[in-house]
Write a protein that holds these residues in place. Structure first.
Motif, mmCIF file in Angstrom:
data_model
loop_
_atom_site.group_PDB
_atom_site.id
_atom_site.type_symbol
_atom_site.label_atom_id
_atom_site.label_comp_id
_atom_site.label_asym_id
_atom_site.label_seq_id
_atom_site.Cartn_x
_atom_site.Cartn_y
_atom_site.Cartn_z
ATOM 1 N N ALA A 27 -27.781 -35.293 22.832
ATOM 2 C CA ALA A 27 -28.517 -34.087 23.221
ATOM 3 C C ALA A 27 -30.012 -34.367 23.332
ATOM 4 O O ALA A 27 -30.661 -33.929 24.292
ATOM 5 C CB ALA A 27 -28.250 -32.968 22.211
ATOM 6 N N VAL A 32 -31.176 -31.508 26.083
ATOM 7 C CA VAL A 32 -30.344 -30.300 26.054
ATOM 8 C C VAL A 32 -29.870 -30.067 24.624
ATOM 9 O O VAL A 32 -30.118 -30.874 23.733
ATOM 10 C CB VAL A 32 -29.128 -30.423 27.004
ATOM 11 C CG1 VAL A 32 -29.581 -30.586 28.456
ATOM 12 C CG2 VAL A 32 -28.218 -31.579 26.600
ATOM 13 N N THR A 33 -29.161 -28.970 24.397
ATOM 14 C CA THR A 33 -28.628 -28.693 23.067
ATOM 15 C C THR A 33 -27.323 -29.456 22.840
ATOM 16 O O THR A 33 -26.683 -29.917 23.787
ATOM 17 C CB THR A 33 -28.339 -27.186 22.894
ATOM 18 O OG1 THR A 33 -27.297 -26.808 23.795
ATOM 19 C CG2 THR A 33 -29.592 -26.346 23.150
ATOM 20 N N GLN A 34 -26.934 -29.550 21.570
ATOM 21 C CA GLN A 34 -25.667 -30.175 21.237
ATOM 22 C C GLN A 34 -24.505 -29.392 21.847
ATOM 23 O O GLN A 34 -23.514 -29.978 22.286
ATOM 24 C CB GLN A 34 -25.500 -30.263 19.720
ATOM 25 C CG GLN A 34 -26.472 -31.236 19.076
ATOM 26 C CD GLN A 34 -26.267 -31.344 17.584
ATOM 27 O OE1 GLN A 34 -25.145 -31.484 17.129
ATOM 28 N NE2 GLN A 34 -27.358 -31.293 16.827
ATOM 29 N N THR A 36 -24.494 -27.927 24.700
ATOM 30 C CA THR A 36 -24.403 -28.323 26.108
ATOM 31 C C THR A 36 -23.646 -29.641 26.243
ATOM 32 O O THR A 36 -22.796 -29.787 27.124
ATOM 33 C CB THR A 36 -25.796 -28.423 26.744
ATOM 34 O OG1 THR A 36 -26.414 -27.128 26.698
ATOM 35 C CG2 THR A 36 -25.733 -28.913 28.180
ATOM 36 N N LYS A 39 -20.070 -28.912 25.810
ATOM 37 C CA LYS A 39 -19.565 -28.192 26.984
ATOM 38 C C LYS A 39 -19.318 -29.164 28.138
ATOM 39 O O LYS A 39 -18.287 -29.089 28.816
ATOM 40 C CB LYS A 39 -20.566 -27.109 27.408
ATOM 41 C CG LYS A 39 -20.062 -26.197 28.519
ATOM 42 C CD LYS A 39 -21.115 -25.196 28.968
ATOM 43 C CE LYS A 39 -21.602 -24.347 27.829
ATOM 44 N NZ LYS A 39 -22.588 -23.331 28.265
ATOM 45 N N TRP A 40 -20.249 -30.084 28.371
ATOM 46 C CA TRP A 40 -20.075 -31.084 29.432
ATOM 47 C C TRP A 40 -18.840 -31.927 29.170
ATOM 48 O O TRP A 40 -18.095 -32.245 30.090
ATOM 49 C CB TRP A 40 -21.300 -31.967 29.535
ATOM 50 C CG TRP A 40 -22.522 -31.298 30.118
ATOM 51 C CD1 TRP A 40 -22.574 -30.101 30.786
ATOM 52 C CD2 TRP A 40 -23.855 -31.788 30.100
ATOM 53 N NE1 TRP A 40 -23.863 -29.827 31.163
ATOM 54 C CE2 TRP A 40 -24.673 -30.844 30.770
ATOM 55 C CE3 TRP A 40 -24.449 -32.928 29.578
ATOM 56 C CZ2 TRP A 40 -26.037 -31.006 30.934
ATOM 57 C CZ3 TRP A 40 -25.818 -33.100 29.735
ATOM 58 C CH2 TRP A 40 -26.602 -32.157 30.398
ATOM 59 N N SER A 69 -28.297 -35.906 38.105
ATOM 60 C CA SER A 69 -28.975 -34.611 38.003
ATOM 61 C C SER A 69 -30.335 -34.626 38.673
ATOM 62 O O SER A 69 -30.768 -33.631 39.250
ATOM 63 C CB SER A 69 -29.144 -34.195 36.533
ATOM 64 O OG SER A 69 -27.886 -34.033 35.932
#
Length: 72
Positions: A27, A32-34, A36, A39-40, A69
């Motif tokens: 992360a 990004v957050t953990q 996220t 989720k990925w 990205s």
């Protein structure tokens, strides 16, 4: 002696074992957050490595995702 497959000096063994980091570091590396990162992984954007209690993510896969990205 070449081609012994003993893992010294070759790249095949390095490619077989990913360099992984825990969710927290993944992360931080991606900004990004953990949640996220998790989720990925659940959506198939990242491969989850590690055991049931410790998720880890491949650094090369994270870097490739970051490059994709940037170009989108």
């Amino acid at each position: 002696m070449t081609g012994t497959g003993d893992g010294h000096g070759g790249t095949a063994s390095a490619a077989a074992k990913p360099r992984t980091v825990p969710t927290e570091l993944a992360a931080l590396a991606m900004g990004v957050t953990q949640a996220t990162i998790r989720k990925w992984a659940s959506r198939g954007k990242l491969t989850r490595h590690g055991g049931p209690r410790r998720a880890e993510y491949d650094l090369d896969e994270l870097f490739a995702l970051a490059r994709r990205s940037e170009t989108e």
